[in-house]
Scaffold this active site. Structure first.
Site, short mmCIF file in Angstrom:
data_model
loop_
_atom_site.label_atom_id
_atom_site.label_comp_id
_atom_site.label_asym_id
_atom_site.label_seq_id
_atom_site.Cartn_x
_atom_site.Cartn_y
_atom_site.Cartn_z
N MET A 1 10.67 -6.01 3.55
CA MET A 1 11.07 -6.63 5.34
C MET A 1 11.83 -8.15 5.87
SD MET A 1 8.15 -5.99 6.92
CE MET A 1 7.85 -6.41 8.21
N ARG B 1 22.89 -12.85 2.70
CA ARG B 1 21.85 -11.21 2.15
C ARG B 1 22.68 -10.53 1.93
NH1 ARG B 1 18.42 -10.94 6.74
NH2 ARG B 1 18.59 -11.72 8.45
N SER C 1 0.45 -0.75 -0.61
CA SER C 1 0.39 0.44 0.28
C SER C 1 0.68 1.12 -0.02
CB SER C 1 -0.79 -0.08 1.00
OG SER C 1 -0.12 -0.11 2.31
N HIS D 1 8.69 3.01 9.13
CA HIS D 1 9.20 2.54 9.50
C HIS D 1 7.39 2.54 10.69
CE1 HIS D 1 10.39 -1.04 12.82
NE2 HIS D 1 9.81 0.66 13.88
#
Ligand code: GRF
Length: 188
Positions: free
Chosen positions: A84, A59, A7, A103
């Site tokens: 996330m 990562r 969103s 956040h």
């Protein structure tokens, strides 16, 4: 960059399209196949690339793929709009001062996962959201914009998260414009 609902991504696209933000969203990166953000990108006709973190050994390897995709799209600025995954120095160094995160807490309170749940557990009467530049310390970079909302006695995680999310949609485009201004990027 989005991992789930998307969103905030859509709020950025709408801010561009209605003329309140002099920018263009040229690419959405998602890491979860089939996430609602992907469908939003299709509906909004924004190119979307899936970079599934499950296919990477580290990562850093994931971030290298993200940097490659962003470089190919020649982006000026990157927004972690509900991304996330913890990002590494690899991505941060590729976009110094150009990486914005949203956040769901009033930082520096309630860093990390479940900012909304942390606020409820702490019993605060004001909660909110923060848009900030990304640094290597999670949820700790320069604050660009914040919005506060009341926590009601009747709130559960869902109702408080929804009240905060509505504010995220307001401050994220503002924060992107502030980040662009700091960099001296053309303002449209
Ligand atoms: C937002 O609450 C954001 O602050 C957090 O994840 C949520 C993403 O929402 N990091 P959406 O995917 O933009 O709807």
């Amino acid at each position: 960059m989005a991992s789930g609902n998307g969103s905030n991504f859509e709020a950025l696209v709408q801010a561009c399209r209605c003329g309140s933000m002099p920018a263009e969203v040229v690419l959405l990166l998602v890491n979860n196949p089939g996430c609602p953000a992907q469908a939003r990108a299709a509906r909004l006709a924004i190119p979307c690339t899936l970079v599934d973190h499950r296919g990477f050994a580290s990562r850093e390897a994931l971030d290298a793929a993200l940097v490659a995709a962003l470089g190919a799209a020649q982006v000026d600025l990157v927004v972690m709009a509900g991304w996330m995954r913890v990002v590494t120095a690899h991505l941060i160094a590729a976009y110094p001062e150009r990486l914005v995160n949203i956040h769901p807490s009033l930082l520096p309170s309630f860093r990390g996962l479940d900012g909304v749940g942390q606020a409820l557990a702490a019993g605060v009467t004001l909660a909110g959201c923060t848009a900030h530049l990304v640094s290597e310390q999670v949820d700790a970079g320069l604050i660009l914009a914040q919005a506060a909302v009341p926590v009601l006695a009747s709130d559960d995680r869902e109702s408080l998260a929804a009240r905060i999310l509505a504010q995220e949609h307001q401050i994220l485009p503002l924060a992107v414009m502030l980040a662009a201004q700091r960099l001296g990027l053309p303002s449209g």
